[in-house]
Design an enzyme around this catalytic site. Structure first.
Site, PDB file in Angstrom:
ATOM      1  N   ILE A   1       0.823  -1.214   0.000  1.00 49.73           N
ATOM      2  CA  ILE A   1       0.000   0.000   0.000  1.00 49.73           C
ATOM      3  C   ILE A   1       0.855   1.261   0.000  1.00 49.73           C
ATOM      4  O   ILE A   1       0.330   2.356   0.061  1.00 49.73           O
ATOM      5  CB  ILE A   1      -0.972   0.025   1.191  1.00 49.73           C
ATOM      6  CG1 ILE A   1      -0.223   0.032   2.532  1.00 49.73           C
ATOM      7  CG2 ILE A   1      -1.900  -1.178   1.129  1.00 49.73           C
ATOM      8  CD1 ILE A   1      -1.137   0.211   3.737  1.00 49.73           C
ATOM      9  N   GLY A   2       2.156   1.111  -0.048  1.00 51.19           N
ATOM     10  CA  GLY A   2       3.022   2.284  -0.096  1.00 51.19           C
ATOM     11  C   GLY A   2       4.287   2.208   0.733  1.00 51.19           C
ATOM     12  O   GLY A   2       5.255   2.922   0.459  1.00 51.19           O
TER      13      GLY A   2
ATOM     14  N   PRO B   1      16.581   0.557   4.001  1.00 53.99           N
ATOM     15  CA  PRO B   1      16.757   1.848   4.685  1.00 53.99           C
ATOM     16  C   PRO B   1      16.059   3.023   3.995  1.00 53.99           C
ATOM     17  O   PRO B   1      15.532   3.916   4.652  1.00 53.99           O
ATOM     18  CB  PRO B   1      18.276   2.043   4.672  1.00 53.99           C
ATOM     19  CG  PRO B   1      18.834   0.670   4.562  1.00 53.99           C
ATOM     20  CD  PRO B   1      17.865  -0.099   3.719  1.00 53.99           C
ATOM     21  N   LYS B   2      16.038   3.009   2.678  1.00 54.20           N
ATOM     22  CA  LYS B   2      15.473   4.159   1.971  1.00 54.20           C
ATOM     23  C   LYS B   2      13.948   4.235   2.155  1.00 54.20           C
ATOM     24  O   LYS B   2      13.404   5.288   2.492  1.00 54.20           O
ATOM     25  CB  LYS B   2      15.807   4.029   0.481  1.00 54.20           C
ATOM     26  CG  LYS B   2      15.728   5.303  -0.297  1.00 54.20           C
ATOM     27  CD  LYS B   2      16.459   5.100  -1.619  1.00 54.20           C
ATOM     28  CE  LYS B   2      16.396   6.314  -2.483  1.00 54.20           C
ATOM     29  NZ  LYS B   2      17.316   6.183  -3.633  1.00 54.20           N
TER      30      LYS B   2
ATOM     31  N   LYS C   1      11.727  -5.378  12.901  1.00 53.76           N
ATOM     32  CA  LYS C   1      10.419  -5.101  13.487  1.00 53.76           C
ATOM     33  C   LYS C   1       9.723  -4.038  12.641  1.00 53.76           C
ATOM     34  O   LYS C   1      10.302  -3.478  11.723  1.00 53.76           O
ATOM     35  CB  LYS C   1      10.573  -4.628  14.935  1.00 53.76           C
ATOM     36  CG  LYS C   1      11.272  -5.679  15.819  1.00 53.76           C
ATOM     37  CD  LYS C   1      11.226  -5.333  17.302  1.00 53.76           C
ATOM     38  CE  LYS C   1      12.239  -4.270  17.666  1.00 53.76           C
ATOM     39  NZ  LYS C   1      12.372  -4.119  19.143  1.00 53.76           N
TER      40      LYS C   1
ATOM     41  N   ARG D   1      16.547  -4.568  12.868  1.00 54.31           N
ATOM     42  CA  ARG D   1      17.340  -4.391  11.654  1.00 54.31           C
ATOM     43  C   ARG D   1      16.492  -3.757  10.563  1.00 54.31           C
ATOM     44  O   ARG D   1      15.366  -4.210  10.326  1.00 54.31           O
ATOM     45  CB  ARG D   1      17.884  -5.753  11.191  1.00 54.31           C
ATOM     46  CG  ARG D   1      18.549  -5.739   9.850  1.00 54.31           C
ATOM     47  CD  ARG D   1      19.835  -4.874   9.823  1.00 54.31           C
ATOM     48  NE  ARG D   1      20.958  -5.529  10.477  1.00 54.31           N
ATOM     49  CZ  ARG D   1      21.849  -4.881  11.249  1.00 54.31           C
ATOM     50  NH1 ARG D   1      21.744  -3.580  11.462  1.00 54.31           N
ATOM     51  NH2 ARG D   1      22.845  -5.538  11.803  1.00 54.31           N
ATOM     52  N   ILE D   2      17.007  -2.715   9.953  1.00 57.49           N
ATOM     53  CA  ILE D   2      16.273  -2.067   8.862  1.00 57.49           C
ATOM     54  C   ILE D   2      16.573  -2.814   7.568  1.00 57.49           C
ATOM     55  O   ILE D   2      17.720  -2.893   7.133  1.00 57.49           O
ATOM     56  CB  ILE D   2      16.686  -0.585   8.738  1.00 57.49           C
ATOM     57  CG1 ILE D   2      16.467   0.152  10.068  1.00 57.49           C
ATOM     58  CG2 ILE D   2      15.907   0.080   7.603  1.00 57.49           C
ATOM     59  CD1 ILE D   2      15.047   0.132  10.586  1.00 57.49           C
TER      60      ILE D   2
ATOM     61  N   GLN E   1       8.945   5.958   5.361  1.00 54.51           N
ATOM     62  CA  GLN E   1       7.832   5.711   6.285  1.00 54.51           C
ATOM     63  C   GLN E   1       7.917   6.640   7.477  1.00 54.51           C
ATOM     64  O   GLN E   1       6.909   7.137   7.968  1.00 54.51           O
ATOM     65  CB  GLN E   1       7.871   4.267   6.781  1.00 54.51           C
ATOM     66  CG  GLN E   1       7.409   3.283   5.762  1.00 54.51           C
ATOM     67  CD  GLN E   1       6.652   2.154   6.458  1.00 54.51           C
ATOM     68  OE1 GLN E   1       5.539   2.338   6.921  1.00 54.51           O
ATOM     69  NE2 GLN E   1       7.261   1.009   6.525  1.00 54.51           N
TER      70      GLN E   1
ATOM     71  N   GLU F   1       3.623   2.123  12.009  1.00 53.65           N
ATOM     72  CA  GLU F   1       2.813   2.717  13.085  1.00 53.65           C
ATOM     73  C   GLU F   1       3.655   3.626  13.981  1.00 53.65           C
ATOM     74  O   GLU F   1       3.257   4.746  14.278  1.00 53.65           O
ATOM     75  CB  GLU F   1       2.142   1.622  13.933  1.00 53.65           C
ATOM     76  CG  GLU F   1       1.634   0.398  13.177  1.00 53.65           C
ATOM     77  CD  GLU F   1       0.500   0.675  12.206  1.00 53.65           C
ATOM     78  OE1 GLU F   1      -0.238   1.651  12.408  1.00 53.65           O
ATOM     79  OE2 GLU F   1       0.365  -0.095  11.230  1.00 53.65           O
TER      80      GLU F   1
END
Lengths: 746, 339, 215
Positions: free
Chosen positions: A471-472, A636-637, A705, A632-633, A642, A709
């Site tokens: 959704i984005g 990253p971009k 994670k 852990r990302i 978000q 939100e």
């Protein structure tokens, strides 16, 4: 393991389609002979249809049909809840009232569909809809939560129970106490894409749907239930979705109605709702009133917190969310009680909106923390650190990971927190007052069940498949990154297919859980391919026979011995030698029981600097720093995007967003994007995002994670706290509009 | 949208003739407000006369000041070098309104003809005397909706504090018009009975008992141009717009200021407010007070107090009774560079 | 309920009456005006195919370099014309009331909200949509510098407002309103992004502006 090293930033995989207009959203699909439909909404909020005259509309050019409660084609599954989410959280407990679209003259909320008009063009359907004449028997609507607070009931299910740790009124025994009331107005998701559906029965049993849904499998199941047909005969496609923010978490009744009418008229039928209908037919963040009682000692130790929330819901369905949950575990506090109530009003049903109840609750809790810090004359970060919970006090177990202290520090450094004066109103720049504020956000980190398929071809290309919708947030990009990391296939050789029920099942996109859930399935499927490749190489007679699995490296299409890179075999050669054109693995993935021993949460900290004009009351967020502690990302971009999106949404929540109802009519007075103010470019400054980027060892193999939100949760509190720091004025009712902040001329 | 006839005209004469011939005929210029209102079924024209080809988009210097053609786009006016140099207040006000896209579409004449943004006017199911001056009978259907004033006793945060009536408390939404009324503009119109000139301050009207009438144009009249007299306000002009978000929002209220200042003394001043009345609201008492006085905060406050005489709140908009004088002071400080 | 009747007439053969009618009405069509009878026809519900012929007017314009000779109802907006009749679905409908900017296109070089533009008013105009910024297959074609910059700076999330943002961004630079980030924010405020990609969009625009590429 992929979680050992940081991942590089990569461009969004669907960027090219999005910047060229090539990305197809549901309404962009064209089917021959498509008819258009328009919803006529009720102009009253409670009562009944007294008379209905559709003759003029019927006679208007191009009209195919006018559907009302008098002639709506049957929906066989109406004995079961309509539109209840089949794949996500359980259907809500039934209330006494029920709502079935176009099934009765009874009106339960403003904007409730009273007719659906179908014509051969959009213009003709719209005009014909204006010719439908409806008169009503009106009853006085009950839409004002403030007037009906005493009618709150404890909802069934987990969120209805009161929570207690220690003594319920423990806060009263503290030397320093506060009681404060916080209000959040109705907020509306308002994704840029209008809601709707394009439905086509290719025959009486085969249904094709282009949907605006956050979960194609959920829509498929809901329609199967409504029409009592095999889900396998329903094909749902949502590759691109123009934002959801929660409004696409269920199948809405008008979608079901369109599918029923499409079957009746025997041609494809398209519904694109108008913007005003986005306020009444696809949910909203409920108006919520909260009270926080807090007590602390002079040393800045919390003694007790009591948090009570009352929110609106519909008369016909109970909606609940986790508004008070954060209070239960965020701070080490011996006495904590929470209470959550809902009031059934003559309103359309709410639905989770980004950050859902946690964002509502965090505004109250984190405002109260700031108020208490001020009472104690403590720096707000210092006050939080004095009450830092090292383990989860609600469930008495460790956090799977928590790096919030580092997040506080790095955010404070980035915003220039040392410039902040604890005394409100003490920093000025010309006619403007300057203030700093911060707030914490937290949201559960989930590991839902999901499946994914990976296909490695002998030409070295890799295809990943999952039904999940993007959704984005960049789901496709993150999944590509995971596959790349496991199999070493170059990014430009990885193709990802998603957003379609023909692909392996995936959960509905929501709850910041998709990278964790679907990402794990992709990880597992790719790992299965890797394992097979190694077995082929290591087996007797294989090119790397005699080596051990852990001695091998797989990168750029070559399997080699890590210590002796010259010992290698190309994956394509290996597959050819074994007469394999493709290695095809599908994996179901879910969390382990081990996870039950931990509390898994993502954390965020938001810092803002605001400028306030005391004469006009205008508040501008002049700087924003958001820090994410979400494991852990993976990408990253897109993760940073978000976070900045959460800031923009948070600025709207804090300063501008409020859907206003005229309670005399039970009807919105600002149900459009000119008067319901979402943040625009000029409201949003440059934003610094900081990722702690430390893997969570428990949640999933990536150590990742959720992000979506926590990007929003807490932000509004940070702004309110900054406005207080700038002016000494505490605004407890969102949004913080100029009239609430301006100061009288002296 | 309802079906309508569409005619394209290329001369003002043809335009006036077309709109005079049959009732239910509207001029269509930029369409940013009219098409919006048609989609909402607030206005249901039977005929549209497309006047976008009229040769009325010139911005030129005249013997007495500037003349701006009625069909000049808002963006073209805002970016025009003559406008920026001689009447920067107009440029500022225009740029404070709407969005870049809408300013590329909207015309000067159309901007003057904007209807109110009152939500009760916009929703044909809600009571509104401006939209439905006469209660629609059962046979008239819902085209007009119920009469009455929904805003009195309802949501009126955006509404008037000056010059309202018990029939209507709506405000005129334009930013551009605040600058024009402050700058003593005049409006040149042409109609079936010939040409005439209307002082800008008399172009819009207060609601009184005829809230359906926004302005003093006669049937069939077409706005040709706006004249702006030469002034000495260019160095000390400021348009302050207070709104709920930083851009792309209608004014809670706005203040347009033009000052002719010499060595700290106000030689001459023009002050007008938007978002406070059914018409652009000129603050003549405050102007008279400030003329000849030093630019001090004390004088600004006194002027603001004078400006507020006769102001009345309707509940939700009571805050404007505080915000308005604050904004006047803030705008004066900024315009005089004494902030 | 008589939707079956409508279905029948929809499927029925009304070509002949339409042909006769078109013959009779050709003189009227030449006036570039729908005759008053059209409205009457609609209201009395006469044969809808006839009504269709009556309601439509000729329109000639150039879209993305291609001349289009069309026949449309005057109430059709440029946005709906592009999306529903010309298969140019890159331009999006976000509000249909000039309040969000998703429908931004260029008409004679100026960015406008196509949702509030009656297509009939673009007679003789040149329209550019997102599809017209590049030539060829979107999956492989060389991109416009602004499109490249949006990808580089991740100036989008769901992508729905993106075509409008990009058309607006290109115009913003051409107009000379992209000199500082503050100016860009102000002049891009007519394009709402609910995902909140604003900061990245501003970076993309400033990047293009600084590099001085021809937009």
């Amino acid at each position: 393991m992929t979680n050992k090293t940081k991942n590089p930033p990569i461009d969004r995989i669907d960027g090219r389609m999005k910047v060229t207009g090539g990305a197809k959203y549901f309404a962009d699909f064209e089917l021959p002979n498509t008819a258009y439909c328009v919803i006529v909404g009720s102009e009253i909020a409670k009562g009944a249809i007294a008379s209905l005259d559709t003759q003029k509309a019927q006679g208007a050019p191009g009209v195919v049909g006018v559907f009302t409660h008098q002639n709506m084609p049957p929906i066989p599954g109406w004995d079961a809840p309509v539109g209840g989410e089949a794949d996500g959280p359980a259907p809500k407990p039934k209330t006494e009232e029920t709502y079935r679209i176009l099934s009765s003259p009874k009106i339960l909320f403003d904007g409730q569909p009273v007719a659906i008009v179908v014509a051969d063009t959009y213009e003709r359907a719209t005009y014909a809809a204006s010719l439908v004449k409806v008169t009503y028997t009106k009853q006085a609507p009950r839409t004002d939560l403030e007037k009906h607070l005493s009618e709150g009931v404890a909802p069934k299910g987990a969120e209805g129970g009161n929570y207690l740790r220690g003594a319920a009124d423990g806060y009263k025994t503290a030397p320093v106490t506060l009681e404060a009331h916080y209000t959040i107005p109705v907020e509306v998701h308002n994704p840029m894409e209008l809601h709707g559906i394009l439905a086509h029965w290719t025959d009486d049993k085969q249904l094709m749907i282009y949907a605006k849904t956050q979960g194609v499998n959920a829509t498929q199941n809901a329609m199967a239930q409504a029409f009592k047909i095999d889900p396998k005969t329903i094909h749902v496609h949502t590759e691109f979705m123009g934002g959801g923010f929660g409004m696409g978490l269920r199948t809405w009744p008008q979608e079901t109605a369109v599918v029923a009418i499409a079957r009746k008229i025997g041609r494809p039928l398209k519904l694109v709702m108008n913007r005003s209908q986005m306020f009444t037919l696809v949910g909203h963040r409920p108006y919520t009133v909260q009270t926080i009682n807090m007590g602390a000692d002079q040393a800045g130790k919390l003694i007790g917190i009591a948090h009570a929330a009352t929110a609106e819901t519909a008369s016909y369905e109970d909606f609940t969310e986790a508004t008070v949950n954060m209070t239960k575990f965020m701070y080490a506090c011996p006495n904590v009680s929470t209470r959550y109530r809902i009031v059934r009003l003559d309103r359309s049903v709410p639905i989770w909106m980004r950050g859902p109840g946690e964002a509502t609750g965090a505004f109250a809790l984190e405002s109260a923390m700031d108020e208490m810090a001020h009472k104690l004359n403590l720096d707000p970060i210092d006050f939080r650190l004095r009450n830092y919970s090292e383990t989860d006090p609600e469930r008495n177990r460790p956090y799977s990971s928590k790096n919030l202290k580092e997040a506080y520090q790095r955010g404070a450094d980035a915003i220039g927190w040392k410039e902040r004066r604890n005394q409100p109103g003490s920093t000025r720049d010309g006619g403007w007052q300057i203030g700093y504020g911060m707030s914490t956000g937290v949201f559960s980190a989930f590991r839902w069940e999901a499946s994914a398929r990976a296909l490695l071809k002998a030409d070295g290309s890799l295809t990943i498949q999952s039904a999940v919708t993007d959704i984005g947030p960049g789901t496709g990009t993150a999944l590509t990154m995971i596959a790349h990391t496991v199999l070493g296939v170059p990014l430009n050789r990885i193709r990802i297919e998603y957003g379609d029920t023909s692909l392996p099942k995936a959960p509905t996109q929501g709850g910041s859980a998709i990278v964790s859930a679907v990402g794990s399935a992709v990880y597992d499927a790719c790992t299965a391919i890797k394992t097979e490749l190694m077995q082929l190489a290591l087996k007797a007679g294989g090119p790397l026979a005699g080596q051990q699995t852990d001695e091998l490296t797989l990168a750029d299409g070559v399997l080699s011995v890590s210590a002796e890179p010259k010992k290698k075999v190309a994956v394509s050669d290996l597959m050819q030698a074994n007469k394999l054109t493709v290695i095809d693995k599908t994996k179901d993935s879910k969390g382990s029981p081990e996870q039950e021993k931990y509390s898994m949460y993502s954390f965020s900290v938001h810092f803002v600097q605001v400028r306030v004009n005391p004469l006009t009351g205008v508040v501008r967020v002049s700087k924003a720093v958001s820090v994410a502690d979400s494991g852990r990302i993976v990408s990253p971009k897109t993760a940073a995007s978000q976070m900045i999106g959460g800031v923009a949404g948070g600025i709207g929540m804090a300063l501008t967003e409020e859907a206003i109802i005229d309670h005399r009519f039970g009807r919105f007075v600002n149900n459009n994007l000119a008067d319901y103010h979402v943040a625009v470019h000029a409201d949003v400054p440059a934003i610094e995002t900081i990722m702690i980027d430390k893997p969570d060892p428990i949640i999933n193999p990536m150590g990742a994670k959720g992000m979506g939100e926590i990007a929003l949760i807490g932000f509004a509190g940070a702004v309110a706290n900054a406005v207080f720091n700038a002016t000494g004025q505490r605004v407890r009712e969102l949004p913080i509009t100029p009239d609430k902040v301006m100061q009288k001329l002296t | 949208m309802n079906p309508f006839q569409f005619t394209r005209v290329t001369t003002p004469k043809a335009a006036i003739s077309a709109v005079t011939k049959e009732s239910g005929t509207y001029f269509l210029a930029g369409g940013t407000n009219l098409i919006d209102l048609m989609k909402r079924e607030v206005i249901l024209p039977e005929r549209l006369v497309d006047i976008n080809r009229l040769p009325l988009a010139t911005i030129e210097k005249t013997a007495t000041g500037l003349r701006i053609g009625a069909m000049a786009k808002n963006a073209a006016v805002a970016d025009n070098e003559l406008v920026k140099k001689h009447v920067p207040l107009l440029s500022q006000a225009l740029n404070a309104g709407a969005s870049a896209q809408l300013r590329n579409m909207a015309t000067v004449g159309g901007n003057m003809m904007q209807r109110t943004r009152c939500p009760y006017f916009y929703d044909p199911s809600m009571p509104c005397n401006k939209r439905s001056p006469v209660q629609a009978g059962p046979d008239k259907g819902r085209a007009n909706g119920p009469s009455g004033c929904g805003a009195i006793g309802g949501h009126n945060r955006m509404h008037a504090i000056f010059g309202a009536s018990n029939k209507c408390i709506a405000v005129h939404p334009s930013d551009m018009c605040i600058a024009l009324v402050a700058l003593d503009a005049t409006v040149n119109v042409s109609g079936p009975k010939g040409d005439r000139t209307i002082p800008f301050s008399e172009f819009h009207r207060l609601p009184g008992d005829l809230p359906q009438k926004d302005n003093t144009l006669l049937p069939g009249e077409l706005i040709m141009s706006v004249d702006l007299p030469t002034n000495r306000f260019a160095d000390n002009s400021y348009y302050l717009k207070v709104r709920d978000r930083a851009s792309y929002a209608f004014a809670l209220l706005s203040v347009g200021v033009g000052i002719d200042m010499k060595r700290g003394t106000i030689q001459d001043v023009r002050l007008a407010m938007g978002g406070v009345a059914h018409k652009p609201w000129r603050l003549t008492a405050a102007e008279a007070f400030l003329k000849g006085k030093p630019a001090t905060e004390a004088n600004f406050k006194q002027a603001a107090t004078l400006a507020m005489q006769g102001a009345k709140g309707y509940g939700e908009n009571d805050f404007k009774l505080t915000l308005a004088p604050n904004a006047i002071v803030d705008a004066l400080k900024t315009a005089t560079k004494t902030a | 309920m008589n939707d079956t009747e409508n279905l029948d007439s929809e499927l029925g053969n009304s070509t002949s009456s339409r042909r006769i009618f078109l013959k009779q009405s050709s003189a009227l069509a030449a006036l570039a005006m729908t005759p008053p009878t059209a409205v009457a026809a609609v209201n009395t519900g006469i044969q809808e195919k006839i009504a269709t012929a009556l309601e439509q007017m000729p329109l000639r314009l150039t879209i993305n370099g291609k001349v289009q000779q069309l026949s449309i109802e005057p109430r059709v907006t440029l946005l709906d014309l592009l999306r529903e009749q010309l298969h140019l679905t890159g331009t999006k409908k976000g509000c249909d009331h000039g309040q969000c900017g998703a429908c931004t296109v260029h008409v004679d070089g100026a960015r406008v909200n196509s949702c509030l533009t009656l297509a009939m008013t673009t007679e003789g105009c040149t329209v550019t949509t997102i599809e017209g910024l590049t030539v060829g297959d979107p999956a492989t074609t060389l991109l416009h510098p602004m499109q490249e910059a949006f990808i580089k700076h991740d100036g989008f999330q769901c992508g729905y407002c993106t075509p409008g943002q990009i058309m607006s961004a290109v115009a913003c630079i051409r107009e000379g309103h992209a000199n500082t980030p503050e100016e860009v924010r102000e002049y891009m405020s007519g394009n709402i992004c609910r995902c909140g990609a604003y900061a990245n969009i501003v970076n993309a625009i400033m990047d293009v502006k600084k590099k001085g590429a021809r937009v």
